[in-house]
Structure formats: structure tokens, C-alpha cells
Scaffold this active site. Structure first.
Site, PDB file in Angstrom:
ATOM      1  N   SER A 191       0.832  -1.203   0.000  1.00  0.00           N
ATOM      2  CA  SER A 191       0.000   0.000   0.000  1.00  0.00           C
ATOM      3  C   SER A 191       0.875   1.266   0.000  1.00  0.00           C
ATOM      4  O   SER A 191       1.712   1.415  -0.888  1.00  0.00           O
ATOM      5  CB  SER A 191      -0.952  -0.061   1.196  1.00  0.00           C
ATOM      6  OG  SER A 191      -1.920   0.931   1.102  1.00  0.00           O
ATOM      7  N   ASP A 348     -10.186  -3.470  -5.144  1.00  0.00           N
ATOM      8  CA  ASP A 348      -9.261  -2.487  -4.592  1.00  0.00           C
ATOM      9  C   ASP A 348      -9.232  -1.272  -5.522  1.00  0.00           C
ATOM     10  O   ASP A 348      -9.019  -1.429  -6.730  1.00  0.00           O
ATOM     11  CB  ASP A 348      -7.861  -3.129  -4.505  1.00  0.00           C
ATOM     12  CG  ASP A 348      -6.810  -2.203  -3.898  1.00  0.00           C
ATOM     13  OD1 ASP A 348      -7.137  -1.053  -3.553  1.00  0.00           O
ATOM     14  OD2 ASP A 348      -5.652  -2.644  -3.786  1.00  0.00           O
ATOM     15  N   HIS A 378      -8.053  -4.806  -0.726  1.00  0.00           N
ATOM     16  CA  HIS A 378      -6.910  -4.016  -0.307  1.00  0.00           C
ATOM     17  C   HIS A 378      -6.504  -4.372   1.131  1.00  0.00           C
ATOM     18  O   HIS A 378      -7.345  -4.370   2.030  1.00  0.00           O
ATOM     19  CB  HIS A 378      -7.205  -2.518  -0.406  1.00  0.00           C
ATOM     20  CG  HIS A 378      -5.969  -1.703  -0.214  1.00  0.00           C
ATOM     21  ND1 HIS A 378      -5.012  -1.599  -1.197  1.00  0.00           N
ATOM     22  CD2 HIS A 378      -5.496  -1.007   0.835  1.00  0.00           C
ATOM     23  CE1 HIS A 378      -4.007  -0.860  -0.748  1.00  0.00           C
ATOM     24  NE2 HIS A 378      -4.284  -0.484   0.494  1.00  0.00           N
TER      25      HIS A 378
END
Ligand SMILES: *[C@@H]1O[C@H](CO)[C@@H](O)[C@H](O)[C@H]1NC(C)=O
Ligand SMILES: *[C@@H]1O[C@H](CO)[C@@H](O)[C@H](O)[C@H]1NC(C)=O
Ligand SMILES: *[C@@H]1O[C@H](CO)[C@@H](O)[C@H](O)[C@H]1NC(C)=O
Length: 408
Positions: A191, A348, A378
Site C-alpha cells: 500500500s 481495490d 486491499h
């Protein structure tokens, strides 16, 4: 009796209303994901309340809650040595696999945790577990960086922290101390950590002293651009947990210490409208109608505003900086990058950031593995332990570690 059952039913209904969100059946364990999302949403709302009451910044409050949840380090392995130390005054947690007589020098991964540049820690159990398993299965040294977060610091301080710790680690005497093979070091993160890993890789590949020091980069559902919040994956997953589009745009604005009043305008791409000259040249580098396959673009239409709000990029010029948005770097920068692994999840908003970067790297001649998970969401790779264990969490982690094993 009767009134208490009415109250009970009302409470259950209220809880169900709070927890239930429509999710596609193709996502891994939808009910468990709803519970995880409701918990996270609850924590965000409590933090916002604390912020409104003037008690603390909402991100500090939220991170306090996350750290409390992640505190109990249930994870430990007799075969991995864990040490907290400083690399050039940046805190790091080092995980060392046990020495093997037949392999005196170990491989190594510099790991950067996720959390929107504002949340998380190298020390919470989710990252402890990930790095321990990596150290054990790869028999490697994993350096997990405890970089400083928003609101203590803002862009580009997070990058500077990671660069400092990594440069320190790459010194011959330090590598020797940890018995690390200087030719087999990678950088990785998930991320926002994937964003920082990508930025640092680009910086190192441009620096004659550091060129070729990193053998691979492995980016897990990375955040890579802030110019288009209407890619097909942003459109498809507007309200998908764990990160909605609105939340992602707020993380960006907070990373730059920008004004939250711009969030709604950025969601409709007003910051990169055709009348914003500064953005024009960069648009082509994330033109998804040409970078994404039709299986991904489906019937989604690009959102390009003719007139928008030029004040946004004037007040937040960092939006157009490739150090924050590695996807928009020039081809000449991309071509020097090491072998790359990119993991993406179908559910995501950031899916297409990763797929577009894979495409641009490939066009620049970089060897890329794009590893896509149809039932992934995610953040899933850190959710591997009960009660937040997801089958897609284990599968993504195994696939990532397997790639590292074969390529590092
Ligand atoms: C986007 O910009 C246009 C033109 O300036 C403006 O009319 C519109 O209200 C803006 N949209 C948002 C959500 O700010
Ligand atoms: C994006 O790509 C499409 C298809 O190749 C092309 O028609 C369009 O002009 C491009 N747009 C930009 C802004 O480069
Ligand atoms: C999660 O962990 C529990 C308890 O160990 C186990 O029963 C369950 O099968 C696991 N679920 C998944 C999807 O791995």
C-alpha cells in the site's frame, strides 16, 4: 421480558445495518470482510469524534486504536531473531533467519509497512508475523522500517526516513555484521509502503553510488498516483473496504498537509482538468485507455474535465511530483529499475495503479511479474491470523514469498 427482547432485536438490527455492506460474492469471505470493515469504520468514527472534540488529531487517535489492536505479539518463532535498533537514527526492527552452514550469506529485504503514510507500525503483530515468516521461509534478514508518520511529518519526510535507513543498511560493514549478501537485497512494501518502496527504487536507480544495489522491488497493492481518481478500479470499488475512494483521497491530501476542502473536487478529477496546464504533460503517462487491457476497462469511461480547479495543484504541487506518484516518472527513469513484482487485488481502488505501472515498466524494458488476485481486497496480505485470517491473505503471502524465493 417482552420489552427486553424488543430492545435486543432492535440492537441486532442496528448492528446488522451498521455491519452490512453490499459486496460482490467474488471477494474472499465477504462476511468476515464486513466485520473487519465495520470495526475499522467504527475506529475511524471514534477518531473523528475525538478530533471534533479537540482532544487529538484524528490520525493520531486512529493509529492509537490500531496499535492497541495490533499490540499482542502472538507471533514468535524460535528460528528468527528479532531486534529493535536504529539505522542512522531511523528506528528499524530487524528479523534474522537462523544461520545455515551451507549458506553463510543471507538474502535480505528492506520492508516498508502500509497505512496511508499515517498509520500502522513495523511493530504491530500483522507486520511482525509477515516479516517473521519471510525471514524464516527465505532464510533472510528482513529490515522493517519504522519511518515517521503523518501528522508528525509530511511528504517527503517519509521517503527521507526510508532512504536514510536503507543507505545505512547498504554499507559494507553493516551488511557484513548481519551476514547479508550485497548482491541479493530487495526492497518491498504494501500500500503506502509500496509507494515508498517504488519511490526509493527510482531514486536509487538514478544515483550512481547506489545503482544496482537493489536486486528486486516487490510492490504489494501499491499506491502510485494521485492524478486520476476515476480509473476503472476507482470507479468499480468506490465504496469497497478497506479503503474507499474518499478515504484514499484524504490520505493523499493529508500526506501533503493539504486542504480537505479539495477532496470532493479531486474525486471528480478537477485538479487535473484540461485547463490545468501543469498536469497536461503527465496525463499521457497514466492514460488508462491505452495502458489497461479491455478486460479491465470494460465499459468504464475516462473522467476528463474541461474546466476544473487550477488552485489545487498550485497549492499542492506535490501531487505532480514523481516521488509521491512513481507511476508518472519519465521512461528514462523507469528503464533503470530492477526486476519487479507487483501484486494487485480485484476489489481495490488501487488495482489499476499497479497494473498501469507494470505496463509502463514492461514498455521500458524492465522484467515484471504482475500477480493478480480475483478475490483479493486491499490490505488482505497482512490478514493471515485468527480472527482476521482470510484464505486470500495466506495465498497472497505465499505467492509473494515464492516469487522472492525464486528471484532474490
Ligand atoms: C469542478 O470544477 C467545475 C468548474 O470549475 C465546477 O463547476 C465544479 O463545481 C467542480 N466540482 C467540484 C466537485 O468541486
Ligand atoms: C490516450 O490513449 C488513447 C488511445 O491510445 C488516445 O486516443 C488518447 O488521445 C490518449 N489520451 C491522452 C491524454 O494522451
Ligand atoms: C481461520 O482460523 C480458524 C482458527 O484457526 C480456522 O478454523 C479457519 O479455518 C481459518 N480460516 C481461514 C479462511 O483460513
Amino acid at each position: 421480558m417482552r420489552s427486553s427482547s424488543v430492545v435486543l432485536i432492535a440492537l441486532v438490527a442496528l448492528a446488522a445495518y451498521y455491519i452490512y455492506i453490499p459486496l460482490p460474492s467474488s471477494v474472499s469471505e465477504p462476511w468476515k470482510l464486513m466485520l473487519l470493515d465495520a470495526t475499522f469504520r467504527g475506529a475511524q468514527q471514534v477518531s473523528n469524534l475525538i478530533h471534533c472534540l479537540g482532544l487529538s488529531h484524528h490520525l493520531l487517535a486512529l493509529n492509537f486504536i490500531i496499535l492497541s489492536f495490533g499490540k499482542k505479539s502472538a507471533w514468535s518463532s524460535a528460528r528468527v531473531k528479532v531486534t529493535d535498533t536504529d539505522f542512522d537514527s531511523v528506528e528499524v526492527r530487524v528479523f534474522e533467519g537462523s544461520p545455515k552452514p551451507e549458506e553463510p550469506l543471507k538474502r535480505s529485504v528492506v520492508y516498508i509497512h502500509g497505512g496511508g503514510w499515517a498509520l500502522g507500525s513495523a511493530k504491530i503483530k500483522y507486520y511482525d508475523e509477515l516479516c517473521t515468516v519471510m525471514a524464516e521461509e527465505l532464510n533472510a534478514v528482513i529490515v522493517s522500517i519504522e519511518y515517521r508518520l503523518v501528522p508528525e511529518v509530511y511528504f517527503p519526510a517519509q521517503i527521507h526516513d526510508v532512504v536514510r535507513a536503507t543507505k545505512y543498511f547498504l554499507q559494507p560493514e553493516v551488511l557484513q555484521k548481519y551476514s547479508v549478501d550485497p548482491g541479493r537485497i530487495g526492497i518491498s512494501g504494501d500500500s503506502a509502503g509500496g509507494n515508498l518502496a517504488a519511490a526509493v527504487s527510482q531514486q536509487f536507480s538514478q544515483d550512481a553510488n547506489l545503482k544496482n544495489k537493489l536486486k528486486v522491488q516487490a510492490l504489494i497493492y501499491p499506491v502510485l498516483q494521485a492524478l486520476d481518481f476515476n480509473t476503472p478500479s476507482y470507479q468499480q470499488n468506490v465504496n469497497t473496504p478497506i479503503v474507499s475512494r474518499h478515504t484514499m483521497v484524504k490520505y493523499w491530501v493529508d500526506y501533503f498537509k493539504g486542504n480537505h476542502d479539495f477532496v470532493q473536487a479531486m474525486i471528480v478529477n478537477n485538479h487535473t482538468s484540461l485547463d490545468v496546464g501543469e498536469a497536461a504533460a503527465l496525463r499521457a503517462r497514466l492514460n488508462w485507455t491505452s495502458l489497461l487491457p479491455t478486460s479491465i476497462t470494460k465499459n468504464y469511461k475516462p473522467v476528463v474535465q474541461t474546466t476544473g480547479n487550477a488552485r489545487i495543484v498550485r497549492e499542492i504541487p506535490q501531487l505532480l511530483d514523481a516521488r509521491s506518484a512513481p507511476l508518472i516518472a519519465a521512461q528514462e527513469v523507469l528503464q533503470h529499475l530492477p526486476k519487479t513484482y507487483i501484486l494487485t487485488c480485484e476489489h481495490d481502488v488501487l488495482r489499476d495503479d499497479g497494473i498501469m505501472y507494470a505496463k509502463r515498466l514492461e514498455s521500458a524494458g524492465v522484467k515484471v511479474t504482475l500477480d493478480h488476485f480475483e478475490d483479493g481486497f486491499h490490505g488482505c496480505m497482512i490478514f493471515t491470523s485468527w480472527p482476521t485470517n482470510f484464505s486470500v491473505g495466506l495465498r497472497t503471502r505465499n505467492s509473494y514469498i515464492k516469487w522472492l524465493d525464486q528471484n532474490l
